[in-house]
Write an enzyme that holds these catalytic residues in place. Structure first.
Site, PDB file in Angstrom:
ATOM      1  N   ASP A 130     -50.296 -47.105  23.144  1.00 11.72           N
ATOM      2  CA  ASP A 130     -51.678 -47.513  23.377  1.00 11.72           C
ATOM      3  C   ASP A 130     -52.566 -46.718  22.433  1.00 11.72           C
ATOM      4  O   ASP A 130     -52.728 -45.508  22.584  1.00 11.72           O
ATOM      5  CB  ASP A 130     -52.066 -47.248  24.834  1.00 11.72           C
ATOM      6  CG  ASP A 130     -53.483 -47.718  25.151  1.00 11.72           C
ATOM      7  OD1 ASP A 130     -54.181 -48.199  24.235  1.00 11.72           O
ATOM      8  OD2 ASP A 130     -53.881 -47.593  26.324  1.00 11.72           O
ATOM      9  N   TYR A 144     -67.650 -53.806  18.738  1.00  9.50           N
ATOM     10  CA  TYR A 144     -66.625 -54.430  17.901  1.00  9.50           C
ATOM     11  C   TYR A 144     -67.149 -54.692  16.493  1.00  9.50           C
ATOM     12  O   TYR A 144     -66.519 -54.336  15.500  1.00  9.50           O
ATOM     13  CB  TYR A 144     -66.159 -55.732  18.534  1.00  9.50           C
ATOM     14  CG  TYR A 144     -65.144 -56.487  17.694  1.00  9.50           C
ATOM     15  CD1 TYR A 144     -63.852 -56.012  17.563  1.00  9.50           C
ATOM     16  CD2 TYR A 144     -65.492 -57.662  17.029  1.00  9.50           C
ATOM     17  CE1 TYR A 144     -62.916 -56.685  16.792  1.00  9.50           C
ATOM     18  CE2 TYR A 144     -64.572 -58.350  16.264  1.00  9.50           C
ATOM     19  CZ  TYR A 144     -63.281 -57.851  16.143  1.00  9.50           C
ATOM     20  OH  TYR A 144     -62.365 -58.525  15.372  1.00  9.50           O
ATOM     21  N   LYS A 169     -65.880 -52.962  12.960  1.00 10.46           N
ATOM     22  CA  LYS A 169     -65.334 -53.734  11.859  1.00 10.46           C
ATOM     23  C   LYS A 169     -66.132 -53.542  10.568  1.00 10.46           C
ATOM     24  O   LYS A 169     -65.587 -53.665   9.464  1.00 10.46           O
ATOM     25  CB  LYS A 169     -65.263 -55.209  12.245  1.00 10.46           C
ATOM     26  CG  LYS A 169     -64.122 -55.510  13.219  1.00 10.46           C
ATOM     27  CD  LYS A 169     -62.792 -55.062  12.648  1.00 10.46           C
ATOM     28  CE  LYS A 169     -61.618 -55.309  13.566  1.00 10.46           C
ATOM     29  NZ  LYS A 169     -60.335 -54.837  12.986  1.00 10.46           N
TER      30      LYS A 169
END
Length: 272
Positions: free
Chosen positions: A67, A158, A162
């Site tokens: 993980d 997110y 990115k």
């Protein structure tokens, strides 16, 4: 194929290798003669992918069920590959399955994304790129997303992570490409992966998991773009739709770019 293996082998580490683009990247690297370490959270799926690759290509495989959001994840990966000569690193992990407003989710969700999309790839590149530079050969592919072009709703952390991936890959390329190490930031748009099919099926946008999401690029085309542009760096926009989006974003102000992303997200996914 032997020339490719000589330059980038003998081992590749593919992070996010259980399905979709990551699995396809691992498969292509094996077809080109590299042994592959496949990493994701799901051991059972990894074992299936590894067995299939070994059977078809004859290369060695190793699986790591880790993980990446866990503390010390990069160190665990590094320790587990200490006996291998890794000449190629693919980082294709860190999707955001939640797709929810920033304030509606626990802060830990955003922190996990930053860990997986920013901290871990940076840590792994720092470790594996050093011997690549010493040998004067190697390759690194970091997967980005059009979500990093500008801020948009329901993907606050997110999209920001990115954007980090894209700039990080470009900056790393400036330092390493003259030292024999190819670095490529591969920027994806909508791509026909199992994760996307699941999401769109749950939202009623496609009738079943057997259907291709409208406008999604094929995984094989994305992988082909990665290898076709590997030595050209620093950034490859994988597919005509993401290329068109990048051109549009570059032609407008940042304010308009944000509005464009917001409108596109609402049209594609609905307003959450």
């Amino acid at each position: 194929m032997s020339e490719f293996a000589d330059k980038y082998g003998p081992w590749a580490l593919v992070v996010g290798a259980s399905d979709g683009v990551g699995s396809a990247m691992a498969d292509e690297l094996a077809r080109r003669g590299l042994n592959v370490v496949l990493l994701s959270r799901r051991q059972a799926v990894l074992s299936e992918v590894a067995a299939d690759i070994s059977t078809r290509t004859g290369v060695q495989t190793r699986t790591l069920a880790i993980d990446l959001a866990a503390p010390g994840a990069a160190g665990t990966v590094i320790e587990a590959t200490a006996d291998l000569d890794v000449g190629f690193l693919v980082y294709c992990a860190g999707a955001d399955p939640g797709f929810a407003p920033f304030l509606s989710s626990p802060l830990s969700d955003a922190e996990s994304l930053v860990q997986r999309n920013c901290m871990v790839p940076m840590q792994l590149c720092h470790h594996y790129a050093r011997p690549m530079v010493e040998r004067g050969r190697g390759g690194i592919v970091i997967f980005g997303s059009g979500a990093g072009f500008a801020g948009g709703p329901n993907m606050v952390a997110y999209g920001a992570s990115k954007a980090f991936d894209m700039v990080f890959a470009e900056a790393l390329w400036t330092e390493l490409h003259d030292r024999g190490v190819d670095v490529l930031g591969l920027i994806l748009g909508k791509t026909d992966t199992p994760a996307l099919r699941k999401l769109e099926c749950e939202r009623g946008q496609i009738p079943s998991l057997e259907d291709t999401p409208p406008g999604a690029a094929a995984v094989d085309d994305v992988v082909a773009a990665a290898f076709a542009n590997l030595t050209d760096g620093p950034t490859c926009l994988a597919g005509p739709e993401i290329q068109a989006a990048a051109q549009l974003m570059a032609s407008v102000s940042r304010n308009d770019a944000v509005r464009f992303i917001a409108q596109a997200v609402t049209a594609a996914m609905g307003d959450n």
